[in-house]
Each structure stands twice: as structure tokens, then as C-alpha cells.
Design an enzyme around this catalytic site. Structure first.
Site, PDB file in Angstrom:
ATOM      1  N   ASN A  10       0.881  -1.167   0.000  1.00 56.38           N
ATOM      2  CA  ASN A  10       0.000   0.000   0.000  1.00 56.38           C
ATOM      3  C   ASN A  10       0.915   1.212   0.000  1.00 56.38           C
ATOM      4  O   ASN A  10       1.455   1.581   1.027  1.00 56.38           O
ATOM      5  CB  ASN A  10      -0.894  -0.028   1.250  1.00 56.38           C
ATOM      6  CG  ASN A  10      -1.708   1.251   1.405  1.00 56.38           C
ATOM      7  OD1 ASN A  10      -1.779   2.061   0.486  1.00 56.38           O
ATOM      8  ND2 ASN A  10      -2.312   1.429   2.572  1.00 56.38           N
ATOM      9  N   TRP A  11       1.080   1.777  -1.191  1.00 56.44           N
ATOM     10  CA  TRP A  11       2.057   2.866  -1.334  1.00 56.44           C
ATOM     11  C   TRP A  11       1.585   4.159  -0.683  1.00 56.44           C
ATOM     12  O   TRP A  11       2.335   5.095  -0.519  1.00 56.44           O
ATOM     13  CB  TRP A  11       2.339   3.119  -2.813  1.00 56.44           C
ATOM     14  CG  TRP A  11       3.131   2.029  -3.500  1.00 56.44           C
ATOM     15  CD1 TRP A  11       3.462   0.790  -2.989  1.00 56.44           C
ATOM     16  CD2 TRP A  11       3.705   2.091  -4.812  1.00 56.44           C
ATOM     17  NE1 TRP A  11       4.203   0.090  -3.916  1.00 56.44           N
ATOM     18  CE2 TRP A  11       4.358   0.858  -5.045  1.00 56.44           C
ATOM     19  CE3 TRP A  11       3.717   3.060  -5.811  1.00 56.44           C
ATOM     20  CZ2 TRP A  11       5.033   0.584  -6.246  1.00 56.44           C
ATOM     21  CZ3 TRP A  11       4.377   2.794  -7.001  1.00 56.44           C
ATOM     22  CH2 TRP A  11       5.029   1.564  -7.213  1.00 56.44           C
ATOM     23  N   LYS A  12       0.304   4.257  -0.379  1.00 55.31           N
ATOM     24  CA  LYS A  12      -0.292   5.486   0.178  1.00 55.31           C
ATOM     25  C   LYS A  12       0.033   6.670  -0.744  1.00 55.31           C
ATOM     26  O   LYS A  12       0.036   6.496  -1.960  1.00 55.31           O
ATOM     27  CB  LYS A  12       0.180   5.689   1.614  1.00 55.31           C
ATOM     28  CG  LYS A  12      -0.046   4.416   2.454  1.00 55.31           C
ATOM     29  CD  LYS A  12       0.084   4.630   3.925  1.00 55.31           C
ATOM     30  CE  LYS A  12      -0.174   3.300   4.647  1.00 55.31           C
ATOM     31  NZ  LYS A  12      -0.135   3.417   6.093  1.00 55.31           N
ATOM     32  N   HIS A  96      -9.529   1.617   4.006  1.00 55.77           N
ATOM     33  CA  HIS A  96      -8.327   1.725   4.843  1.00 55.77           C
ATOM     34  C   HIS A  96      -8.594   2.674   6.016  1.00 55.77           C
ATOM     35  O   HIS A  96      -9.350   3.639   5.877  1.00 55.77           O
ATOM     36  CB  HIS A  96      -7.158   2.247   3.998  1.00 55.77           C
ATOM     37  CG  HIS A  96      -5.855   2.167   4.720  1.00 55.77           C
ATOM     38  ND1 HIS A  96      -5.447   3.133   5.601  1.00 55.77           N
ATOM     39  CD2 HIS A  96      -4.900   1.214   4.728  1.00 55.77           C
ATOM     40  CE1 HIS A  96      -4.268   2.781   6.113  1.00 55.77           C
ATOM     41  NE2 HIS A  96      -3.921   1.619   5.603  1.00 55.77           N
ATOM     42  N   GLU A  98      -6.980   5.003   7.222  1.00 56.64           N
ATOM     43  CA  GLU A  98      -6.704   6.418   6.957  1.00 56.64           C
ATOM     44  C   GLU A  98      -7.864   7.064   6.206  1.00 56.64           C
ATOM     45  O   GLU A  98      -8.155   8.241   6.402  1.00 56.64           O
ATOM     46  CB  GLU A  98      -5.375   6.556   6.191  1.00 56.64           C
ATOM     47  CG  GLU A  98      -4.198   6.280   7.108  1.00 56.64           C
ATOM     48  CD  GLU A  98      -2.985   5.667   6.437  1.00 56.64           C
ATOM     49  OE1 GLU A  98      -2.865   5.729   5.198  1.00 56.64           O
ATOM     50  OE2 GLU A  98      -2.150   5.105   7.173  1.00 56.64           O
ATOM     51  N   GLU A 168      -6.068  -4.661  10.111  1.00 60.77           N
ATOM     52  CA  GLU A 168      -5.037  -3.678  10.418  1.00 60.77           C
ATOM     53  C   GLU A 168      -5.400  -2.944  11.702  1.00 60.77           C
ATOM     54  O   GLU A 168      -6.195  -1.991  11.667  1.00 60.77           O
ATOM     55  CB  GLU A 168      -4.901  -2.671   9.273  1.00 60.77           C
ATOM     56  CG  GLU A 168      -4.521  -3.299   7.958  1.00 60.77           C
ATOM     57  CD  GLU A 168      -3.841  -2.304   7.028  1.00 60.77           C
ATOM     58  OE1 GLU A 168      -2.713  -2.574   6.623  1.00 60.77           O
ATOM     59  OE2 GLU A 168      -4.432  -1.255   6.743  1.00 60.77           O
ATOM     60  N   GLY A 174       2.023   2.210  10.795  1.00 59.44           N
ATOM     61  CA  GLY A 174       3.035   3.255  10.687  1.00 59.44           C
ATOM     62  C   GLY A 174       3.658   3.655  12.018  1.00 59.44           C
ATOM     63  O   GLY A 174       4.357   4.658  12.106  1.00 59.44           O
ATOM     64  N   SER A 214       2.863  -2.242  10.418  1.00 54.62           N
ATOM     65  CA  SER A 214       4.289  -2.388  10.726  1.00 54.62           C
ATOM     66  C   SER A 214       4.818  -3.790  10.456  1.00 54.62           C
ATOM     67  O   SER A 214       5.668  -4.289  11.191  1.00 54.62           O
ATOM     68  CB  SER A 214       4.579  -1.946  12.163  1.00 54.62           C
ATOM     69  OG  SER A 214       4.191  -0.589  12.350  1.00 54.62           O
ATOM     70  N   GLY A 235       2.663  -1.115   4.311  1.00 50.01           N
ATOM     71  CA  GLY A 235       2.810   0.312   4.029  1.00 50.01           C
ATOM     72  C   GLY A 235       4.275   0.676   3.859  1.00 50.01           C
ATOM     73  O   GLY A 235       4.853   0.536   2.786  1.00 50.01           O
ATOM     74  N   GLY A 236       4.873   1.128   4.941  1.00 47.50           N
ATOM     75  CA  GLY A 236       6.257   1.630   4.903  1.00 47.50           C
ATOM     76  C   GLY A 236       7.234   0.700   4.191  1.00 47.50           C
ATOM     77  O   GLY A 236       8.029   1.135   3.346  1.00 47.50           O
TER      78      GLY A 236
END
Ligand code: PGA
Length: 253
Positions: A10-12, A96, A98, A168, A174, A214, A235-236
């Protein structure tokens, strides 16, 4: 029942169109020996054409991070499932945390988006998860069950071929704080049991449930070893091909 592991990045809002081909190609190269795993890069919508072109001829699938439920019309800033398909992507992340936290997404809109995505033939990666506040207040089960029942209302057993669920925990996204494998497994089992109540136990056994929050090469193996953890939403660690590939390698083991 063996479920094929699925690792999705998930590149966001982190990668520009001009940077996309290089990252997709690096992911394809770094993960090419792990054929047992379904590998996906979910990118900002504007990156999708570049991602699809770079992924052509490789095992890497491309998805995006949101979709609208209407086919077309006056919805400034939104993107339809037909547009996503037309651009060559096959997956879409829905709901998601966010989107829920910053953009007013609710279980009801998650439901509309998920159903539209599945009806269009996209694979919907539907995200659920509790906040720290909810967990500490003893509301974990209640929140997960509500997100499942409302978010997946009307999703049939046949639709489940195009459904992936991502658990999640919001407090793990994150933050560097990962749910322990046992904590994650407990919720994954609850998700599968709740899904069984919605679409039947046999179908629920076929649906992949990803963990997200994470996840990284150093903790992926122990999470993915759990019975009901069928992949990861990353993500990261999806922004560096080597880190992402380390997670895919753990899923391939
Ligand atoms: P993270 O993000 O891996 O950076 O925690 C996961 C996600 O939000 O999907």
C-alpha cells in the site's frame, strides 16, 4: 485448506508517477523466485498506468487505494471501478483506516465501495481494525464484528472469490508497533468465524485474511506462520523493494 498467500504493498501518497516504474520493476525482480505468493502493488491512482506498464509480463499485480461505487457521474475527485479496470489494475484497497479517519469513510461507504469493486471484477482488499482506544475499552470484538457485518453486507459466497480482508489494528499502522502473532491470530480467527456466519464456513475457509501494521522482513515469518494469517498489507516496507521482497520471501517459505 491451503490459501495462497498474498502480499500487497500500500504505497499510500508516497510515490510519484515518474518514480513508479523503477519501484515496480525492482519489486518484480526481487520477488521473482517466490512464485507461490501473489504479489501486488497498490499505488496512487495517478501511478496506475505507469505501474501496469512496468508490471506487464511479470508476476506482479497492480491495484489502487480507493474506488467510488458509482459507474460515472458528477463525483469530483473520485475514481470508478471501470476506470481502474480500464487502466489495467485488478485490485483495490477499500476502507483503509486512513480513509476512515481522515476522509469520512464509514462502514456503509466501505460496503458500497466493496460491492461495486467486486461486481466490477476487481479484487477488493477490505480493511478493518480497531483503534487503541477501542481495544483498551474492551470493544475489540464488537468493532470487528460491526465492521464485518456492515462492511460486507450483501457480499455473497460467490463474491468471496474476489474478496481479501485486511486486519489492520489502527494502533499498529506506521507506528512500528506490531500486533504480536498471537494477538493477530486471535482477531483473524474472529474475522473468519464472523465471515462464516455471513457466507458459510466452507467459503470463509477460502478467503485470504491479511495482517497489516508495521509488518517487515524481521517480523513477517512469525505472523505468517499463524493459521489464519494469509498475507500482509504493507505500508512503509513496500516503498523499498528489498524490504518488500523480504516479506514476500517469508510468505513463500
Ligand atoms: P505500515 O502500513 O506497514 O506502514 O504500518 C500498513 C497499512 O497502512 O496498510
Amino acid at each position: 485448506m491451503s490459501r495462497r498467500k498474498i502480499i500487497a504493498g500500500n504505497w499510500k501518497m508516497n510515490v510519484k508517477p515518474s518514480e513508479t516504474a523503477a519501484l515496480v520493476k525492482a519489486v518484480a525482480e526481487a520477488t521473482k523466485d517466490f512464485a507461490s505468493v501473489e504479489v501486488v502493488c497498490c499505488t496512487p491512482a495517478i501511478d496506475v498506468p505507469a505501474a501496469v506498464a512496468a508490471a506487464a509480463g511479470t508476476h506482479v499485480g497492480v491495484g489502487t487505494e480507493n474506488c467510488h461505487w458509482e459507474d460515472h457521474g458528477a463525483f469530483t475527485g473520485e475514481i470508478s471501478t471501470g476506470m481502474i479496470l480500464d487502466a489495467g489494475a485488478k485490485y483495490v484497497i477499500v476502507g483503509h483506516s486512513e480513509r476512515r479517519q481522515y476522509f469520512g469513510e464509514t462502514d456503509e461507504t466501505v460496503n458500497k465501495r466493496a460491492r461495486a469493486a467486486i461486481a466490477a471484477g476487481l479484487t477488493a482488499i477490505v480493511c478493518i481494525g480497531e483503534t487503541l482506544e477501542e481495544r483498551e475499552a474492551g470493544k475489540l470484538n464488537e468493532v470487528i464484528e460491526r465492521q464485518m457485518k456492515v462492511g460486507l453486507a450483501g457480499v455473497t459466497a460467490a463474491d468471496c472469490a474476489k474478496l481479501v480482508i485486511a486486519y489492520e489494528p489502527v494502533w499498529a499502522i506506521g507506528t512500528g508497533k506490531t500486533a504480536t502473532p498471537d494477538q493477530a491470530q486471535e482477531v483473524h480467527a474472529l474475522i473468519r468465524a464472523t465471515l462464516a456466519g455471513l457466507v458459510g464456513a466452507e467459503t470463509a475457509e477460502t478467503v485470504r485474511i491479511q495482517y497489516g501494521g508495521s509488518m517487515k522482513p524481521s517480523n513477517a515469518a512469525e505472523l505468517l506462520a499463524k493459521k489464519d494469517i494469509d498475507g500482509g498489507l504493507i505500508g512503509g516496507a513496500a516503498l523499498k523493494a528489498a524490504d518488500f521482497a523480504g516479506i514476500v520471501a517469508a510468505a513463500n517459505a
